[in-house]
Motif scaffolding. Structure first.
Motif, PDB file in Angstrom:
ATOM      1  N   ILE A 109       0.991  -1.250  -0.039  1.00  0.00           N
ATOM      2  CA  ILE A 109       0.112  -0.108   0.029  1.00  0.00           C
ATOM      3  C   ILE A 109       0.954   1.157   0.050  1.00  0.00           C
ATOM      4  O   ILE A 109       0.620   2.259  -0.745  1.00  0.00           O
ATOM      5  N   SER A 110       2.309   1.150   0.774  1.00  0.00           N
ATOM      6  CA  SER A 110       2.808   2.429   1.039  1.00  0.00           C
ATOM      7  C   SER A 110       3.621   2.669  -0.653  1.00  0.00           C
ATOM      8  O   SER A 110       3.537   3.856  -0.815  1.00  0.00           O
ATOM      9  N   LEU A 111       4.065   1.631  -1.027  1.00  0.00           N
ATOM     10  CA  LEU A 111       4.692   1.899  -2.524  1.00  0.00           C
ATOM     11  C   LEU A 111       3.488   2.128  -3.543  1.00  0.00           C
ATOM     12  O   LEU A 111       3.802   2.945  -4.251  1.00  0.00           O
ATOM     13  N   ALA A 112       2.260   1.588  -3.366  1.00  0.00           N
ATOM     14  CA  ALA A 112       1.310   2.158  -4.322  1.00  0.00           C
ATOM     15  C   ALA A 112       1.156   3.782  -4.063  1.00  0.00           C
ATOM     16  O   ALA A 112       0.999   4.349  -4.949  1.00  0.00           O
ATOM     17  N   LEU A 113       1.286   4.097  -2.715  1.00  0.00           N
ATOM     18  CA  LEU A 113       1.143   5.592  -2.508  1.00  0.00           C
ATOM     19  C   LEU A 113       2.116   6.493  -3.042  1.00  0.00           C
ATOM     20  O   LEU A 113       1.982   7.492  -3.845  1.00  0.00           O
ATOM     21  N   ILE A 114       3.210   5.926  -2.940  1.00  0.00           N
ATOM     22  CA  ILE A 114       4.327   6.598  -3.464  1.00  0.00           C
ATOM     23  C   ILE A 114       4.439   6.814  -5.142  1.00  0.00           C
ATOM     24  O   ILE A 114       4.576   7.501  -5.719  1.00  0.00           O
ATOM     25  N   GLY A 115       3.971   5.274  -5.614  1.00  0.00           N
ATOM     26  CA  GLY A 115       3.622   5.352  -7.082  1.00  0.00           C
ATOM     27  C   GLY A 115       2.746   6.305  -7.489  1.00  0.00           C
ATOM     28  O   GLY A 115       2.979   6.993  -8.557  1.00  0.00           O
ATOM     29  N   GLY A 116       1.655   6.284  -6.859  1.00  0.00           N
ATOM     30  CA  GLY A 116       0.725   7.470  -7.107  1.00  0.00           C
ATOM     31  C   GLY A 116       1.211   8.976  -7.145  1.00  0.00           C
ATOM     32  O   GLY A 116       0.819   9.681  -8.014  1.00  0.00           O
ATOM     33  N   ALA A 117       2.006   9.123  -6.173  1.00  0.00           N
ATOM     34  CA  ALA A 117       2.546  10.606  -5.961  1.00  0.00           C
ATOM     35  C   ALA A 117       3.472  10.823  -7.183  1.00  0.00           C
ATOM     36  O   ALA A 117       3.434  12.037  -8.084  1.00  0.00           O
ATOM     37  N   PHE A 118       4.384   9.817  -7.697  1.00  0.00           N
ATOM     38  CA  PHE A 118       5.100   9.791  -8.897  1.00  0.00           C
ATOM     39  C   PHE A 118       4.214  10.360 -10.179  1.00  0.00           C
ATOM     40  O   PHE A 118       4.808  11.073 -10.845  1.00  0.00           O
ATOM     41  N   PHE A 119       3.224   9.533 -10.328  1.00  0.00           N
ATOM     42  CA  PHE A 119       2.521   9.736 -11.459  1.00  0.00           C
ATOM     43  C   PHE A 119       1.769  11.106 -11.564  1.00  0.00           C
ATOM     44  O   PHE A 119       1.866  11.552 -12.735  1.00  0.00           O
ATOM     45  N   GLY A 120       1.227  11.714 -10.400  1.00  0.00           N
ATOM     46  CA  GLY A 120       0.709  12.924 -10.172  1.00  0.00           C
ATOM     47  C   GLY A 120       1.777  13.986 -10.728  1.00  0.00           C
ATOM     48  O   GLY A 120       1.414  14.740 -11.381  1.00  0.00           O
ATOM     49  N   ILE A 121       2.946  13.629 -10.412  1.00  0.00           N
ATOM     50  CA  ILE A 121       4.077  14.748 -10.558  1.00  0.00           C
ATOM     51  C   ILE A 121       4.426  14.708 -12.093  1.00  0.00           C
ATOM     52  O   ILE A 121       4.652  15.915 -12.688  1.00  0.00           O
ATOM     53  N   PHE A 122       4.439  13.559 -12.550  1.00  0.00           N
ATOM     54  CA  PHE A 122       4.666  13.223 -14.123  1.00  0.00           C
ATOM     55  C   PHE A 122       3.443  14.100 -14.966  1.00  0.00           C
ATOM     56  O   PHE A 122       3.937  14.982 -15.758  1.00  0.00           O
ATOM     57  N   LYS A 123       2.210  13.912 -14.391  1.00  0.00           N
ATOM     58  CA  LYS A 123       1.303  14.614 -15.374  1.00  0.00           C
ATOM     59  C   LYS A 123       1.197  16.019 -14.989  1.00  0.00           C
ATOM     60  O   LYS A 123       1.228  16.945 -15.988  1.00  0.00           O
ATOM     61  N   ALA A 124       1.389  16.471 -13.909  1.00  0.00           N
ATOM     62  CA  ALA A 124       1.731  17.866 -13.526  1.00  0.00           C
ATOM     63  C   ALA A 124       2.693  18.664 -14.462  1.00  0.00           C
ATOM     64  O   ALA A 124       2.409  19.685 -14.821  1.00  0.00           O
TER      65      ALA A 124
END
Lengths: 701, 187
Positions: free
Chosen positions: A336-351
């Protein structure tokens, strides 16, 4: 002799501070009734032990734990006995004495010059070594950035200013290539709104873009006057490379001293209770409040450790089913924590992608789009560790493991989020998917006429935003929290409590800021100066918030191991910045419209070009150094040195083990001899030590 | 031997520099602070009583302050009063440049509450109580204390005689890198 010793009160029987060996020796010597100090052998010649190297007899005296009266008497005796030394030895000794005196005086002068010495001392006294190590680390970064700025100013900035102002004997080589690639017009024409300057200051555009601040302003001048030859592009490149090497050397030198201490003292796991009790108190603590807080933190630490030990004993007795359940729970929560971190990365990429697309929007909204990557990164850096902390509550690791896991997650998040931002930028600039935009100039010249300046601007914005957020947190969160907690007392305030100065997140913030500076230094040469000022102001802000708003942490952070950890994390950041720099130097085509490398296909190619203009003998020499005939013997030699040092280390380790075993044997010897004394005295009909003890305590009561 | 004169002689100063780990500025500052402790009436005294020494802000809230005075005092009456040279010895042991051996030696003597040359269970209990605070709610419970003392003795008592002697103490200290920086009192 034995009887008379046993007749005396037990406190003088061989209870000198030498231990077992002296016990055996003293049975044959008369005990001097000086209870305050150990024995001194008046018969020993004064030259023994004091002659080697630079420690003359005075230093030897200082290291003996005796009262001043005794030390003075010994010194007089030593001075009366004039040793027979050669004139060479006496000269050496007097030189050593004056050298140590000079060193002491120099140390005194340096302590005046050292930055913030009193402030650090005060912080250490009130909040302990862990918090103090954060501020020492901050001071190290300020000095490092300032020295880097001096380096850059000396080799890039000042020559550039000089060449631009004199504008004689300049040779600006125009780049070859399509004309459309050479178009770069950063100056905004016409009237601008007054607040445009403020927006420009925040985002590095407008009047700041075409200035010494960013890469695009520097020309590829090769100045040649009488006998003086200065190749600015070469200087730019070599200074950047040397700047990285210089930072690496500083970090490693600093780590070396801390590592040496850590390796010498061995693993910290064993002996933690005795260490905590014997070395736990900080004698620099002043004031009732600090003392009470320190006592409370030691109390808490001891309780936690004792409880952890009890839990561990209980955990060993878990059944197989319970262990499997616990492991699967931990794996699930880790995912779950890795998924959270992965979600943050995806958000940064899109932004980042979105922000690059929105270039050209006006006003505040434009500023918001421009700052979008920084906003997303900072939000991620707040939200994700907080949620991971909540997850960690369910993982039920031991407290120390929880801290380490949380730290590594935060480091991972911060560094990789920066990496994602860089990767996105780079893919935009070089058209990762081979779109037709990059065919003409090998980079995306429509959106990035001068891509290096754009990257520099991004890094500048990241650094500035980080600083602004820290100040905003201080003013908007920490001070109000303190006022709220101090003046209202309800259940909420008691639960929330005063702010605790958490060292690891603050250090990660510093490392993140420094990594941004390293990444951007190639494209924004003034960034180290900005960072020096930023960290300088940050020191005072953090000090103010520490003393006004924070209470000392209950869980203290060990200062030596934490220094090593901070420097290791800093090295991670350095590595990331190095990868970015190498990729920029070696892979991406420099802009043809701006900068010192506009005429080259690759930034690095200035070095081979200059190399071939050197004299032939120099070229041959350097080729030889790189050839196999030189490098293979060098490699073999360094292997031999490595093996020697490793063998030396093993031998020392073995001798340490031998000495430890010997220590155990000595203890058993002592017990055996004490038993012998008791048996003998029993045979002789003399009261034993135990009987004397009871007699003493009985008499005292 | 101790001096209450307003000025320290130059050779006395250099002698103190050689016999202690203090720098010249530190010795002069110590002299100034020591003279302030002597009130006007007892200008003829050579030693400062313990209560006055304990009024120094650096020592006032230290839980080991009484033990420190007793250890460094050379007075025959065992009342913890310090002459100026005792005071310098104290500052030298607690200074920046003192060696680990000196510090561990004096730490051992400070922790030895009954002055018998070893740290037994009673000494350790008093030591832990000083560390955690003397009031009722900051003490450890008796079971915790027992568990803690047995853990300490198991870790540091190498010859298994139930007490920690100086060598065992120094062995524990040598493995702790922070001791030198925390065993410091600077005026």
């Amino acid at each position: 002799m034995e009887f008379s010793e046993l007749q005396r009160p037990s406190s003088t029987i061989a209870h000198s501070y030498h231990g077992a060996q002296q016990l055996v020796r003293l049975r044959s010597k008369s005990v001097v009734s000086n209870q305050n100090g150990p024995q001194f052998n008046w018969g020993s010649p004064p030259s023994e032990g004091g002659e080697e190297g630079d420690s003359g007899p005075p230093k030897d005296l200082r290291e003996r734990p005796m009262t001043m009266r005794l030390k003075r008497a010994i010194r007089e005796v030593q001075q009366m006995r004039v040793p027979v030394v050669t004139s060479w030895q006496s000269w050496k000794r007097s030189k050593a004495k004056s050298l140590s005196r000079f060193r002491a005086d120099a140390g005194g002068v340096m302590s005046y010059v050292a930055l913030w010495r009193k402030a650090l001392h005060k912080i250490g006294g009130h909040f302990g070594g862990g918090v103090q190590s954060y501020f020492i680390f901050l001071r190290f970064l300020v000095v490092l950035n300032f020295l880097s700025f001096l380096l850059i100013a000396g080799f890039i900035l000042i020559p550039s200013i000089v060449f631009r102002s004199t504008s004689t004997s300049n040779m600006t080589v125009d780049s070859t290539g399509p004309e459309v690639c050479k178009v770069y017009d950063p100056n905004l024409q016409g009237l601008v709104v007054f607040y445009q300057y403020f927006l420009d200051l925040l985002s590095g555009t407008g009047f700041m873009e075409y200035s010494y601040m960013f890469y695009g302003y520097y020309n590829n001048t090769v100045a040649e006057s009488s006998g003086f030859h200065y190749n600015l592009p070469l200087a730019y490149l070599l200074t950047s490379v040397f700047y990285f090497a210089f930072c690496l050397i500083c970090i490693i030198a600093r780590m070396g001293s801390a590592l040496r201490v850590a390796v010498a003292t061995g693993s910290g796991a064993a002996g933690s209770y005795s260490k905590m009790v014997f070395t736990g108190w900080d004698y620099g603590c002043q004031g009732d409040r600090a003392t009470k807080l320190k006592q409370k933190s030691i109390h808490y630490q001891l309780q936690v450790d004792l409880e952890e030990e009890r839990l561990q004993k209980k955990a060993l007795s878990l059944t197989l089913g319970q262990t499997v359940g616990l492991c699967s729970l931990r794996i699930f929560l880790m995912l779950i924590s890795l998924a959270l971190i992965g979600g943050a990365f995806f958000g940064i990429f899109k932004a980042t992608v979105f922000s690059q697309v929105q270039v050209g929007a006006e006003g505040i909204l434009g500023l918001f789009w421009v700052y979008l990557p920084s906003i997303v990164i900072t939000t991620g850096n707040f939200v994700v560790p907080f949620m991971c902390d909540q997850i960690a509550l369910f993982e039920r690791y031991s407290p120390s493991t929880t801290i380490i896991v949380a730290l590594f997650r935060s480091v991972f998040l911060r560094m990789i989020s920066l990496g994602v931002l860089l990767f996105t930028l780079w893919s935009q600039i070089t058209c990762f998917k081979d779109s037709p935009k990059c065919e003409l100039c090998q980079y995306n010249n429509k959106e990035y006429p001068c891509w290096e300046t754009r990257v520099g601007q991004e890094m500048y914005k990241l650094a500035l935003f980080d600083f602004l957020i820290t100040i905003a947190m201080l003013i908007l969160v920490e001070f109000p929290r303190r006022l709220f907690v101090d003046h209202y007392s309800c259940v909420l305030t008691r639960w929330v409590g005063r702010q605790e100065f958490l060292v690891p997140p603050n250090v990660l913030g510093l490392v993140y800021g420094q990594t941004v500076v390293w990444t951007g230094a190639l494209f924004c040469p003034l960034l180290p100066l900005i960072n020096t000022l930023k960290f300088f102001i940050l020191f005072y802000c953090k000090k103010v918030t520490l003393f006004s708003n924070c209470r000392p942490a209950v869980k203290t952070f060990r200062s030596t191991t934490s220094t090593i950890f901070f420097l290791v994390v800093l090295l991670f950041g350095w590595g990331l910045a190095l990868v970015a720099m190498i990729y920029s130097l070696a892979q991406i085509h420099p802009s043809m419209s701006c900068g010192p490398f506009r005429s080259l296909t690759m930034m690095w190619s200035i070095v081979p070009n200059t190399f071939y203009t050197l004299s032939l003998t120099t070229q041959d020499f350097i080729f030889y150094m790189g050839s196999q005939a030189f490098s293979i013997p060098l490699f073999i030699f360094s292997c031999v040195v490595l093996c020697y040092v490793a063998a030396l280390a093993t031998v020392y380790g073995k001798s340490v083990d031998l000495l430890k075993a010997q220590l155990k044997l000595e203890g058993r010897d002592k017990q055996f001899l004490v038993k012998q004394i008791e048996e003998l005295s029993r045979e002789m009909g003399v009261p034993t030590r135990d009987q004397l003890d009871t007699f003493d305590t009985g008499a005292a009561n | 031997m101790g001096t209450t004169a307003s000025q320290l002689g130059k050779d006395l100063l250099s002698e103190y520099q050689e016999l202690t780990f203090l720098t010249k500025q530190e010795i002069l500052l110590a002299h100034k602070r020591y003279s302030e402790l002597l009130s006007k009436e007892d200008r003829n005294l050579t030693s400062v009583p313990m209560e006055k020494v304990l009024s120094l802000p650096e020592l006032k809230s230290n839980p080991f302050r009484k033990r420190i005075c007793h250890v460094f005092s050379t007075s025959d009456m065992k009342d913890g009063s310090l002459t100026f040279e005792d005071f310098l010895d104290l500052l030298s042991a607690f200074s920046d440049s003192a060696t680990l051996e000196i510090k561990s030696h004096y730490a051992f003597r400070i922790f030895d509450f009954d002055d018998d040359g070893t740290l037994d269970g009673g000494d350790l209990e008093k030591l832990v109580n000083c560390l955690t605070g003397k009031t009722e709610d900051t003490r450890l419970t008796p079971e915790e204390m027992r568990q803690l003392i047995s853990n300490i003795l198991e870790e540091s008592d190498i010859d298994k005689d139930g007490t920690v002697n100086l060598s065992e103490f120094q062995h524990v200290i040598s493995r702790s890198p922070d001791f030198v920086s925390s065993f410091k009192i600077v005026l």
